[in-house]
Design an enzyme around this catalytic site. Structure first.
Site, mmCIF file in Angstrom:
data_model
loop_
_atom_site.group_PDB
_atom_site.id
_atom_site.type_symbol
_atom_site.label_atom_id
_atom_site.label_comp_id
_atom_site.label_asym_id
_atom_site.label_seq_id
_atom_site.Cartn_x
_atom_site.Cartn_y
_atom_site.Cartn_z
ATOM 1 N N GLY A 98 0.905 -1.125 0.158
ATOM 2 C CA GLY A 98 -0.042 -0.025 0.018
ATOM 3 C C GLY A 98 0.762 1.289 0.129
ATOM 4 N N GLY A 146 0.760 -4.798 0.737
ATOM 5 C CA GLY A 146 -0.479 -4.908 -0.264
ATOM 6 C C GLY A 146 -0.744 -5.682 -1.278
ATOM 7 N N GLU A 169 5.906 -5.302 7.687
ATOM 8 C CA GLU A 169 5.441 -4.230 8.507
ATOM 9 C C GLU A 169 5.661 -4.216 10.168
ATOM 10 O OE1 GLU A 169 2.665 -5.693 5.407
ATOM 11 O OE2 GLU A 169 3.841 -6.827 6.678
ATOM 12 N N ASP A 177 -0.823 -7.047 7.700
ATOM 13 C CA ASP A 177 -2.339 -7.129 7.553
ATOM 14 C C ASP A 177 -2.609 -7.782 6.198
ATOM 15 O OD1 ASP A 177 -1.210 -5.130 6.176
ATOM 16 O OD2 ASP A 177 -3.100 -3.698 6.242
#
Length: 386
Positions: A98, A146, A169, A177
């Site tokens: 992301g 992402g 992350e 995530d």
């Protein structure tokens, strides 16, 4: 090119002409940037999605997420589309994640779209995980965060010798995530716990040997592979699997090389089966081997809060379905946006690049159970709903 450079050669023109030239220049520069960020094309039997921000390593922003989601829903309904292919432009990355810098800036400024970003990204992850038609990702090049979320939940993931997979992350004050709480605990043994907590990178054939990719193909065969998939007539999952299997079998690169972590897997399985991060750290210290000490050094650089949140996310995720995991992860994303470490991680790693984040709390023992429980608490009417 700044305005000064635009103005210098045209100073002898009258101001009207000068304005025209500036406007034309701005149009030209916006025109060169106006390549669509994601290409959505119907080819043969397939809907083909190409992430098209090669300069930004195809990282996802909210408008790309929205376009992909709407198009996938449309194609799911269309009888003439029987397969989805997802790939990245530029050859360097499938998708590096992301757009974390933009998310951090917006989070600091308390911009409303930031909640939408995680809501819509996780909704897309779930749509891929529950998709009714075969979904194939060519995870060629960098595939992180992402980018893992828009590939790993689909039926087929094709890695190449250029694939670089990681969930980095915890170094950014976040947690793995995009459904990491679902797919990581389901990798062999405790491999996913190890990858999620340390951010360890898998490359090439190891991405498939570790269970992240389903197939491995030479990158110079991807175009042919795509053509063979597009030539199928209303293919079933079995038909798609047959084509992928035949390419996978023909690819001999590093076929006989053992998985990069093979010699460490017994240790990884025992170290990372601990139920607290402190115990994992102790296992690594007690072991004292070069590999254990290397992992220890890496984990000591990570956000202590992120490590604790992530371990619990993976333990809880191991017995939840994808939908339940994404609801849990949305709660965690909002906790990270409220907190300190995410902004500090982005500053240290991506903005100032001093690689020296000042985490709060600074030590594992200062991250209390109350703090962690708070992150997992329901958001009531703000919870993620599907």
């Amino acid at each position: 090119m700044g305005f000064s450079e635009v103005l210098r050669p045209v100073s002898r023109f009258n101001s009207f002409k000068r304005t025209q030239i500036i406007l034309q220049h701005l149009r030209m520069s916006s025109h060169t940037d106006s390549e669509p960020e994601v290409l959505l094309e119907r080819k043969g039997c397939a809907g083909v999605i190409t992430l098209n921000r090669p300069k930004a390593l195809n990282s996802l922003n909210i408008s790309m997420i929205r376009q992909i989601y709407l198009q996938l829903k449309k194609w799911e309904e269309e009888p003439e589309t029987s397969l989805i292919i997802m790939k990245g432009a530029g050859g360097k990355a499938f998708c590096a994640g992301g757009d974390v810098k933009a998310i951090a800036e917006a989070g600091k400024a308390k911009e409303k779209w930031i909640q939408d970003f995680f809501k819509e990204e996780y909704t897309l992850n779930r749509a891929i995980g529950t998709y009714q038609k075969p979904y194939v990702s060519f995870i060629h090049g960098i595939t992180m965060g992402g980018g893992v979320g828009v590939s790993v939940h689909g039926d087929f993931r094709v890695a190449t010798e250029k694939t670089l997979f990681a969930m980095p992350e915890t170094a950014l004050g976040l947690f793995p995530d995009v459904g990491g709480g679902y797919f990581l605990p389901r990798l062999p043994g405790k491999l996913g716990y190890f990858l999620g907590l340390t951010g360890f990178r898998l490359k090439g054939r190891d991405v498939q040997k570790g269970g992240v990719a389903t197939h491995f193909v030479d990158s110079d065969k991807l175009t042919m592979l795509e053509e063979d998939l597009l030539a199928l007539k209303s293919p079933s999952k079995e038909n798609v699997a047959e084509v992928l299997d035949s390419y996978h079998k023909k690819c001999e690169v590093n076929q006989d090389k053992p998985f990069v972590l093979e010699e460490h897997m017994n240790n990884i399985n025992s170290w990372f089966s601990a139920s607290t991060v402190e115990q994992i750290i102790k296992h690594l210290e007690d072991d004292g081997s070069p590999f254990a000490l290397e992992q220890l050094k890496i984990m000591k650089k990570m956000s202590p809060a992120s490590l604790k949140i992530s371990l619990r996310q993976l333990i809880e995720g191991s017995s939840k379905n994808l939908t339940e995991v994404l609801i849990m992860e949305y709660r965690l994303s909002q906790a990270c946006l409220r907190g300190h470490d995410f902004y500090e991680g982005v500053r240290a790693i991506l903005v100032d690049k001093d690689q020296n984040p000042k985490w709060k709390p600074a030590k594992l023992e200062e991250v209390t159970d109350e703090f962690v429980n708070e992150c997992f608490k329901s958001l009531g009417s703000n919870d993620l709903k599907f």
